[in-house]
Design an enzyme around this catalytic site. Sequence first.
Site, PDB file in Angstrom:
ATOM      1  N   LYS A 199       1.209  -1.250   0.028  1.00 40.86           N
ATOM      2  CA  LYS A 199      -0.274   0.140   0.382  1.00 40.86           C
ATOM      3  C   LYS A 199       0.999   1.617  -0.472  1.00 40.86           C
ATOM      4  CE  LYS A 199      -1.672   2.867   2.322  1.00 40.86           C
ATOM      5  NZ  LYS A 199      -1.507   4.432   1.338  1.00 40.86           N
ATOM      6  N   GLU A 273       8.384   0.054  12.120  1.00 43.57           N
ATOM      7  CA  GLU A 273      10.022   1.565  11.985  1.00 43.57           C
ATOM      8  C   GLU A 273       8.676   2.281  11.829  1.00 43.57           C
ATOM      9  OE1 GLU A 273      13.037   0.004  11.234  1.00 43.57           O
ATOM     10  OE2 GLU A 273      12.484  -1.556  10.957  1.00 43.57           O
ATOM     11  N   CYS A 308      13.452   9.561   8.975  1.00 48.14           N
ATOM     12  CA  CYS A 308      13.022   8.878  10.910  1.00 48.14           C
ATOM     13  C   CYS A 308      14.104   8.759  10.932  1.00 48.14           C
ATOM     14  CB  CYS A 308      12.415   7.788  10.338  1.00 48.14           C
ATOM     15  SG  CYS A 308      12.953   6.537   9.057  1.00 48.14           S
ATOM     16  N   GLU A 410       8.645  15.094  15.972  1.00 50.37           N
ATOM     17  CA  GLU A 410       9.456  14.426  15.140  1.00 50.37           C
ATOM     18  C   GLU A 410       9.182  15.261  13.869  1.00 50.37           C
ATOM     19  OE1 GLU A 410       8.310  10.670  12.873  1.00 50.37           O
ATOM     20  OE2 GLU A 410      10.960  11.088  13.083  1.00 50.37           O
TER      21      GLU A 410
HETATM   22  P1  NAI Z   1       1.653   8.229   7.987  1.00 41.52           P
HETATM   23  O1  NAI Z   1       2.163   7.081   9.230  1.00 41.52           O
HETATM   24  O2  NAI Z   1       0.430   8.769   8.651  1.00 41.52           O
HETATM   25  O3  NAI Z   1       1.395   7.407   6.405  1.00 41.52           O
HETATM   26  C1  NAI Z   1       2.483   6.111   6.324  1.00 41.52           C
HETATM   27  C2  NAI Z   1       1.507   5.192   5.729  1.00 41.52           C
HETATM   28  O4  NAI Z   1       0.511   4.515   6.526  1.00 41.52           O
HETATM   29  C3  NAI Z   1       0.718   5.715   4.651  1.00 41.52           C
HETATM   30  O5  NAI Z   1       0.835   4.886   3.816  1.00 41.52           O
HETATM   31  C4  NAI Z   1      -0.566   6.128   5.426  1.00 41.52           C
HETATM   32  O6  NAI Z   1      -1.464   6.132   3.522  1.00 41.52           O
HETATM   33  C5  NAI Z   1      -0.778   4.845   5.859  1.00 41.52           C
HETATM   34  N1  NAI Z   1      -1.682   5.144   6.757  1.00 41.52           N
HETATM   35  C6  NAI Z   1      -2.652   6.578   7.181  1.00 41.52           C
HETATM   36  N2  NAI Z   1      -2.889   5.691   8.017  1.00 41.52           N
HETATM   37  C7  NAI Z   1      -3.366   4.135   8.120  1.00 41.52           C
HETATM   38  C8  NAI Z   1      -4.216   3.658   9.011  1.00 41.52           C
HETATM   39  N3  NAI Z   1      -5.559   4.001   9.522  1.00 41.52           N
HETATM   40  N4  NAI Z   1      -3.903   2.195   8.514  1.00 41.52           N
HETATM   41  C9  NAI Z   1      -3.473   1.992   7.259  1.00 41.52           C
HETATM   42  N5  NAI Z   1      -2.249   2.128   7.235  1.00 41.52           N
HETATM   43  C10 NAI Z   1      -2.273   3.687   7.699  1.00 41.52           C
HETATM   44  O7  NAI Z   1       2.530   9.277   8.181  1.00 41.52           O
HETATM   45  P2  NAI Z   1       2.191  11.188   7.504  1.00 41.52           P
HETATM   46  O8  NAI Z   1       0.488  11.203   7.800  1.00 41.52           O
HETATM   47  O9  NAI Z   1       2.383  10.500   5.949  1.00 41.52           O
HETATM   48  O10 NAI Z   1       3.015  11.649   7.918  1.00 41.52           O
HETATM   49  C11 NAI Z   1       2.499  12.223   9.192  1.00 41.52           C
HETATM   50  C12 NAI Z   1       4.306  12.148  10.208  1.00 41.52           C
HETATM   51  O11 NAI Z   1       4.709  10.480  10.564  1.00 41.52           O
HETATM   52  C13 NAI Z   1       5.112  13.637   9.631  1.00 41.52           C
HETATM   53  O12 NAI Z   1       5.430  14.025   9.484  1.00 41.52           O
HETATM   54  C14 NAI Z   1       6.256  12.029  10.023  1.00 41.52           C
HETATM   55  O13 NAI Z   1       6.620  12.659  11.332  1.00 41.52           O
HETATM   56  C15 NAI Z   1       5.784  11.023  10.893  1.00 41.52           C
HETATM   57  N6  NAI Z   1       6.391   9.760   9.026  1.00 41.52           N
HETATM   58  C16 NAI Z   1       7.957   9.559   9.576  1.00 41.52           C
HETATM   59  C17 NAI Z   1       7.916   8.022   8.953  1.00 41.52           C
HETATM   60  C18 NAI Z   1       9.145   6.864   9.034  1.00 41.52           C
HETATM   61  O14 NAI Z   1       9.962   7.133   8.298  1.00 41.52           O
HETATM   62  N7  NAI Z   1       9.408   6.999   9.987  1.00 41.52           N
HETATM   63  C19 NAI Z   1       7.596   7.960   7.082  1.00 41.52           C
HETATM   64  C20 NAI Z   1       6.284   8.723   7.371  1.00 41.52           C
HETATM   65  C21 NAI Z   1       6.056   9.467   8.141  1.00 41.52           C
END
Ligand code: NAI
Length: 508
Positions: A199, A273, A308, A410
């Site tokens: 996804k 992660e 991250c 973060e």
């Molecule tokens: P997110 O964690 O919401 O999104 C990551 C993935 O999870 C995307 O594919 C999203 O569609 C999916 N997702 C979202 N809600 C879900 C649910 N209920 N069930 C299953 N999948 C779901 O991150 P987002 O909203 O893009 O960014 C928010 C913050 O997260 C950023 O500002 C950053 O601080 C952090 N982040 C950290 C990352 C890392 O590499 N550790 C990567 C992206 C964001």
Amino acid sequence: MNLMVSDLDYGQAPSLDQNLDPYALAKALSGRHLIGGELVQAASGKTFEIYPATGEIIGFGAAGDAEDVDRAVAAAVDAQKSWSKMRARDRGKLLYKCAEALEEHVEELGRLIALETGKALRTESRVEASILADAFYFHAGLGSELKGETVPHHPDMLTITVREPIGVVGAIIPWNVPLLLMALKIAPALLAGNAVIVKSAEEAPLTVLRVCQIMNSVLPAGVFQMLSGFGPECGAPLVAHKKVGKVTFTGSVETGKIVYKTAADKLIPVTLELGGKSPMIVFDDAKIDKAVDGAVVGMRFTRQGQSCTAASRIFVHDKVYDEFVAKLRAKVDAMVMGDPLDEKTDIGTIISPEQFSKVQGYIEHGRKEPGAVPIECSAMPSDPKFKDGLFVRPVVFTEIGHDSKLAREEIFGPVTCIFRWTDREQVLAAANDTEFGLAATVWTNDLHAALNFTEKLEAGFVQVNQNLVVQPGLSYGGVKNSGLGKEATLEAMLEHFTHKKTIIFNKT
Ligand code: NAI
Ligand code: MG
């Protein structure tokens, strides 16, 4: 973002020939998932806009939902049966072929990911496109390592263990380094005999789809599929689906916890992660120029800080503090912000308007912190074409408190905090005083201090006098709120993508 029933022309899927025009390729890939070996539109017919960098719409993602998840899972269950019966080394051969095919598309993938995410082509996007294949080459060779054991349990019994695939794996990925982070999940899962459904993140579905299309030209249909769409509508039903036996996720802590809770209802294993607030500790005997370069790399200023493992808390010894800050400022000032596709550009744009506002909010908050000194570096691009672009000048905050939310949360933007220290015990305690535990670096020539700090730092990936990014073959993953489970090694593949079965033969 707006969802709409699309009037896209879904004509032919793009050919597999390398296409160096990212605008044309983005359009041709628009509005599709990869299900059962075919590039298809969402069951609902809905799409969403993708509008990075300059604010123009460059394409559309297919808005997946539970119906698409059902279609993909049915195809995966079917395909996994014969995939798991193939010799593991033959699966490895196919992964090797995927790597070769991806290598032939490096320039194309680099350009497309630059357009889609706003990451500069020279410093980030081409680099990500070229290391992608390495994750496949590494895992392709591990087929013979899916070994079990003989267990000396009783002389009258032959007791063995075998490694079996889990079945269907859901892989949910973020937008910051989508290709590499995806590869570190799918390559081991596939090699171990699972079918995988990816996804993609709603901000960056197109280059991921292109990678999947290329892999699909090598792998049997249904073994590997990709859904695009939003988290709650498409990610959540994938996690909840009763035939998905494992979820591997990279993203925010908040969403990671939701995924974990859903998976708990089905009692399936999960790898997470998550985020970080990684400390970088610079001693007074460190090579300062090297440490400054390490801060630039570690903070991923070329990726607008969207990492991250970003070195977002830098602790510098009082004796070298002023020199370090001045040199860091000079380095970041010299970086060029501009068109992500321009070879001269070091720093591109933030991924989305939401992330842009979030980062700006932190910077505004920091400006109001008593005593905090924000040092804004580099310069906004002058080209009027970019007046609505999502550019944020890197900001180095000095004289900011450890308890500021800038030092605790973060940010995922080009913002770092530098603290002054003199006492070793105190700086170690401050470095560990965080909910996160992903990465850490120590900069010193004092071997004893380096050993002591690497032992005591609460993080999954600790380096001395360097700041390498994740590499296939090196265990990667966090402790505390930074995650659960490790990736990128043989052991991680065995632990997370197989289960161990015990078989006992009675000899009497
Ligand atoms: P997110 O964690 O919401 O999104 C990551 C993935 O999870 C995307 O594919 C999203 O569609 C999916 N997702 C979202 N809600 C879900 C649910 N209920 N069930 C299953 N999948 C779901 O991150 P987002 O909203 O893009 O960014 C928010 C913050 O997260 C950023 O500002 C950053 O601080 C952090 N982040 C950290 C990352 C890392 O590499 N550790 C990567 C992206 C964001
Ligand atoms: Mg989210």
